[in-house]
Motif scaffolding. Sequence first.
Motif, PDB file in Angstrom:
ATOM      1  N   LYS A  78       0.871  -1.211   0.024  1.00  0.00           N
ATOM      2  CA  LYS A  78      -0.001  -0.251  -0.024  1.00  0.00           C
ATOM      3  C   LYS A  78       0.907   1.304   0.096  1.00  0.00           C
ATOM      4  O   LYS A  78       0.739   2.260  -0.535  1.00  0.00           O
ATOM      5  CB  LYS A  78      -0.986   0.123   1.290  1.00  0.00           C
ATOM      6  CG  LYS A  78      -1.821  -0.920   1.132  1.00  0.00           C
ATOM      7  CD  LYS A  78      -3.146  -0.621   2.466  1.00  0.00           C
ATOM      8  CE  LYS A  78      -4.243  -1.431   2.286  1.00  0.00           C
ATOM      9  NZ  LYS A  78      -5.150  -1.511   3.626  1.00  0.00           N
ATOM     10  N   GLU A  79       2.005   1.154   0.715  1.00  0.00           N
ATOM     11  CA  GLU A  79       2.784   2.373   0.822  1.00  0.00           C
ATOM     12  C   GLU A  79       3.816   2.380  -0.551  1.00  0.00           C
ATOM     13  O   GLU A  79       4.339   3.536  -0.329  1.00  0.00           O
ATOM     14  CB  GLU A  79       3.591   2.438   2.062  1.00  0.00           C
ATOM     15  CG  GLU A  79       2.725   2.538   3.436  1.00  0.00           C
ATOM     16  CD  GLU A  79       3.519   2.504   4.460  1.00  0.00           C
ATOM     17  OE1 GLU A  79       4.562   2.991   4.663  1.00  0.00           O
ATOM     18  OE2 GLU A  79       2.562   2.335   5.802  1.00  0.00           O
ATOM     19  N   VAL A  80       3.979   1.566  -0.977  1.00  0.00           N
ATOM     20  CA  VAL A  80       4.995   1.472  -2.301  1.00  0.00           C
ATOM     21  C   VAL A  80       4.399   0.741  -3.415  1.00  0.00           C
ATOM     22  O   VAL A  80       3.742   0.037  -3.126  1.00  0.00           O
ATOM     23  CB  VAL A  80       6.425   0.724  -1.853  1.00  0.00           C
ATOM     24  CG1 VAL A  80       7.442   0.717  -3.131  1.00  0.00           C
ATOM     25  CG2 VAL A  80       6.932   1.001  -0.469  1.00  0.00           C
ATOM     26  N   MET A  81       4.716   1.445  -4.529  1.00  0.00           N
ATOM     27  CA  MET A  81       3.997   1.042  -5.842  1.00  0.00           C
ATOM     28  C   MET A  81       4.339  -0.247  -6.154  1.00  0.00           C
ATOM     29  O   MET A  81       5.833  -0.824  -5.802  1.00  0.00           O
ATOM     30  CB  MET A  81       4.075   2.040  -6.786  1.00  0.00           C
ATOM     31  CG  MET A  81       5.177   2.409  -7.382  1.00  0.00           C
ATOM     32  SD  MET A  81       5.419   3.425  -8.508  1.00  0.00           S
ATOM     33  CE  MET A  81       4.621   2.439 -10.011  1.00  0.00           C
ATOM     34  N   TRP A 101       5.549   0.475 -22.590  1.00  0.00           N
ATOM     35  CA  TRP A 101       4.557   0.171 -21.629  1.00  0.00           C
ATOM     36  C   TRP A 101       4.977  -0.315 -20.186  1.00  0.00           C
ATOM     37  O   TRP A 101       5.962  -1.039 -20.195  1.00  0.00           O
ATOM     38  CB  TRP A 101       3.371  -0.459 -22.231  1.00  0.00           C
ATOM     39  CG  TRP A 101       2.824  -0.135 -23.437  1.00  0.00           C
ATOM     40  CD1 TRP A 101       3.419  -0.206 -25.050  1.00  0.00           C
ATOM     41  CD2 TRP A 101       1.346   0.897 -23.575  1.00  0.00           C
ATOM     42  NE1 TRP A 101       2.575   0.461 -25.626  1.00  0.00           N
ATOM     43  CE2 TRP A 101       1.399   1.120 -24.803  1.00  0.00           C
ATOM     44  CE3 TRP A 101       0.834   1.549 -22.660  1.00  0.00           C
ATOM     45  CZ2 TRP A 101       0.361   1.984 -25.603  1.00  0.00           C
ATOM     46  CZ3 TRP A 101      -0.161   2.523 -23.181  1.00  0.00           C
ATOM     47  CH2 TRP A 101      -0.305   2.561 -24.555  1.00  0.00           C
ATOM     48  N   ARG A 102       4.137   0.197 -19.395  1.00  0.00           N
ATOM     49  CA  ARG A 102       4.397  -0.349 -18.079  1.00  0.00           C
ATOM     50  C   ARG A 102       3.180  -0.630 -17.281  1.00  0.00           C
ATOM     51  O   ARG A 102       2.206   0.171 -17.471  1.00  0.00           O
ATOM     52  CB  ARG A 102       5.818   0.217 -17.045  1.00  0.00           C
ATOM     53  CG  ARG A 102       5.173   1.528 -16.427  1.00  0.00           C
ATOM     54  CD  ARG A 102       5.994   1.941 -15.490  1.00  0.00           C
ATOM     55  NE  ARG A 102       5.765   3.382 -15.376  1.00  0.00           N
ATOM     56  CZ  ARG A 102       6.780   4.263 -15.481  1.00  0.00           C
ATOM     57  NH1 ARG A 102       7.798   3.879 -16.292  1.00  0.00           N
ATOM     58  NH2 ARG A 102       6.446   5.573 -15.676  1.00  0.00           N
ATOM     59  N   MET A 103       2.973  -1.496 -16.060  1.00  0.00           N
ATOM     60  CA  MET A 103       1.777  -1.774 -15.538  1.00  0.00           C
ATOM     61  C   MET A 103       2.218  -1.765 -13.986  1.00  0.00           C
ATOM     62  O   MET A 103       3.161  -2.275 -13.635  1.00  0.00           O
ATOM     63  CB  MET A 103       1.035  -2.952 -16.115  1.00  0.00           C
ATOM     64  CG  MET A 103      -0.379  -3.024 -15.874  1.00  0.00           C
ATOM     65  SD  MET A 103      -1.053  -4.418 -16.319  1.00  0.00           S
ATOM     66  CE  MET A 103      -2.230  -3.917 -17.502  1.00  0.00           C
ATOM     67  N   CYS A 104       1.244  -1.081 -13.302  1.00  0.00           N
ATOM     68  CA  CYS A 104       1.284  -1.191 -12.025  1.00  0.00           C
ATOM     69  C   CYS A 104      -0.081  -1.540 -11.139  1.00  0.00           C
ATOM     70  O   CYS A 104      -1.193  -1.478 -12.000  1.00  0.00           O
ATOM     71  CB  CYS A 104       2.001  -0.084 -11.135  1.00  0.00           C
ATOM     72  SG  CYS A 104       1.116   1.543 -11.446  1.00  0.00           S
ATOM     73  N   TYR A 105      -0.185  -1.984 -10.258  1.00  0.00           N
ATOM     74  CA  TYR A 105      -1.490  -2.105  -9.471  1.00  0.00           C
ATOM     75  C   TYR A 105      -2.039  -0.547  -9.097  1.00  0.00           C
ATOM     76  O   TYR A 105      -1.122   0.319  -8.660  1.00  0.00           O
ATOM     77  CB  TYR A 105      -1.304  -2.807  -8.141  1.00  0.00           C
ATOM     78  CG  TYR A 105      -1.406  -4.462  -8.268  1.00  0.00           C
ATOM     79  CD1 TYR A 105      -2.391  -4.935  -9.033  1.00  0.00           C
ATOM     80  CD2 TYR A 105      -0.203  -4.863  -7.846  1.00  0.00           C
ATOM     81  CE1 TYR A 105      -2.223  -6.310  -9.285  1.00  0.00           C
ATOM     82  CE2 TYR A 105      -0.148  -6.247  -8.216  1.00  0.00           C
ATOM     83  CZ  TYR A 105      -1.214  -7.170  -9.015  1.00  0.00           C
ATOM     84  OH  TYR A 105      -1.076  -8.254  -9.168  1.00  0.00           O
ATOM     85  N   PHE A 106      -3.317  -0.426  -9.260  1.00  0.00           N
ATOM     86  CA  PHE A 106      -3.897   0.879  -8.899  1.00  0.00           C
ATOM     87  C   PHE A 106      -4.150   0.559  -7.326  1.00  0.00           C
ATOM     88  O   PHE A 106      -4.748  -0.293  -6.837  1.00  0.00           O
ATOM     89  CB  PHE A 106      -5.386   0.940  -9.596  1.00  0.00           C
ATOM     90  CG  PHE A 106      -6.077   1.971  -9.014  1.00  0.00           C
ATOM     91  CD1 PHE A 106      -5.993   3.186  -9.495  1.00  0.00           C
ATOM     92  CD2 PHE A 106      -7.183   1.805  -8.376  1.00  0.00           C
ATOM     93  CE1 PHE A 106      -6.553   4.703  -9.177  1.00  0.00           C
ATOM     94  CE2 PHE A 106      -8.160   2.978  -7.769  1.00  0.00           C
ATOM     95  CZ  PHE A 106      -7.768   4.094  -8.386  1.00  0.00           C
ATOM     96  N   LEU A 107      -3.949   1.732  -6.494  1.00  0.00           N
ATOM     97  CA  LEU A 107      -4.108   1.654  -5.213  1.00  0.00           C
ATOM     98  C   LEU A 107      -5.494   2.270  -4.894  1.00  0.00           C
ATOM     99  O   LEU A 107      -5.710   3.559  -5.128  1.00  0.00           O
ATOM    100  CB  LEU A 107      -3.120   2.623  -4.423  1.00  0.00           C
ATOM    101  CG  LEU A 107      -1.536   1.761  -4.441  1.00  0.00           C
ATOM    102  CD1 LEU A 107      -0.499   2.876  -4.236  1.00  0.00           C
ATOM    103  CD2 LEU A 107      -1.593   0.627  -3.679  1.00  0.00           C
ATOM    104  N   VAL A 112       1.755  12.522  -4.395  1.00  0.00           N
ATOM    105  CA  VAL A 112       1.595  11.852  -3.341  1.00  0.00           C
ATOM    106  C   VAL A 112      -0.098  11.272  -2.921  1.00  0.00           C
ATOM    107  O   VAL A 112      -0.759  12.209  -3.132  1.00  0.00           O
ATOM    108  CB  VAL A 112       2.240  12.355  -2.251  1.00  0.00           C
ATOM    109  CG1 VAL A 112       1.527  13.732  -1.608  1.00  0.00           C
ATOM    110  CG2 VAL A 112       2.105  11.704  -0.853  1.00  0.00           C
ATOM    111  N   LEU A 113      -0.112  10.150  -2.736  1.00  0.00           N
ATOM    112  CA  LEU A 113      -1.304   9.443  -2.536  1.00  0.00           C
ATOM    113  C   LEU A 113      -1.633   9.552  -1.140  1.00  0.00           C
ATOM    114  O   LEU A 113      -0.842   9.161  -0.226  1.00  0.00           O
ATOM    115  CB  LEU A 113      -1.635   8.071  -3.080  1.00  0.00           C
ATOM    116  CG  LEU A 113      -1.355   7.966  -4.639  1.00  0.00           C
ATOM    117  CD1 LEU A 113      -1.619   6.520  -4.920  1.00  0.00           C
ATOM    118  CD2 LEU A 113      -2.159   8.813  -5.424  1.00  0.00           C
TER     119      LEU A 113
END
Length: 374
Positions: free
Chosen positions: A88-91, A111-117, A226-227
């Motif tokens: 949760k704190e780090v992508m 392209w790159r992909m990451c989880y949506f928080l 910053v989220l």
Amino acid sequence: MQSVENISEIVSNFNCAADTASLANFGSGHINDTYFLKNLHAGGNDYLLQRINHHIFTNVPALTDNMCLVIDHLKAKVNAVDPANADKEVMTLIPGRDGKYYYQDKLGNYWRMCYFLSDTKSYDVVETEKQAYEGGKAFGKFQCMLADLDPDALFEVISDFHNITTRLAALQLAIEQDLKGRAASVKTQLDYIAGHSAAMQYFQKPEQQAILPKRVTHNDTKFNNVLLNSNDEAQCVIDLDTVMPGYVAYDFGDAIRTIINTTVEDEANLDKIQLNIPLFNAYTQGYLFAAGTFLTEAEVNSLIMGVLLLPYMQAVRFLTDHINGDTYFKIKFEGHNLQRAKAQLRLFEMLYADKEALHATIIKQMENFSSVQN
Ligand code: GN1
Ligand code: MG
């Protein structure tokens, strides 16, 4: 909405359950294109897909190595104290089928992909002191957790990114080439920039470079990077494209540029640009709470120069792009980069007028922090 014709090809490279039919534009970045993708399975993590602008980030593999190094370092730090929250704190980047954290498609795009928080928020304009304080804490903690990572292990993604001498030279070249015949019409702004150019080259002075440590810095600390969670508490620092060696004052200054301003970065009505001092105080307090333990005295003293430099440099960059014909930053209308430059110059002017008081606040807050520590 901008469509991605080869979306199935791209998504099938990443080991994920993204629903390609749900593709939607996301965020307000000026360089990359970001899309939101829902998870096919209800309750599963959703995704962010990004097209990396490889005309600007010309070495995507090295950029990705930087990101992975930083992400691994941060996750190890969080894991040591709070393993339940590391993701949760780090992508979290999602690997492609070949194990790489980027994919070059058949058209040549990266392209790159990451989880949506989920349950997070970002703000283009800060509304409360709590948000500002939490943002300061987040960026301060980010620097603090990376303080033991060797900056030389990172590749310089864009060379001289925050070197104002180089930025001013690029502006000068743009004026000389004057490809769009726009230089004469911005003489007022150019004269103003020239009037401050010597003072703004502070970080380029050998005596400063001798005492200021190079650290791993973020280099794009706009507040919307910053989220915050649903209670407006700091959760995660995002947009790690430009993590590379830098001075802490750059990150402090870029954050203040977007926090202290009562309005948006590209405000058309210059009279709306005012300084929100309570938000400055709150951000500084949060930042020093998290970073005060490792900053040197020279670094603390340099923070105010970051506060002045970043809006000034941003104005130089926007104006250069305007004169060059808008080839770098995405624009929404003709003259957008000029409007952005004017807004940043107004902000700089106001910060410059208040610099002694702002510096005194930083020093006072550092003293308060140190006395609590002792
Ligand atoms: C660009 O794309 P975005 O919005 O994350 C730029 C930053 C500027 C910012 C100004 C690689 O960032 O340096 O500060 O616009 N990124 C790059 O809003 O040039
Ligand atoms: Mg960015």
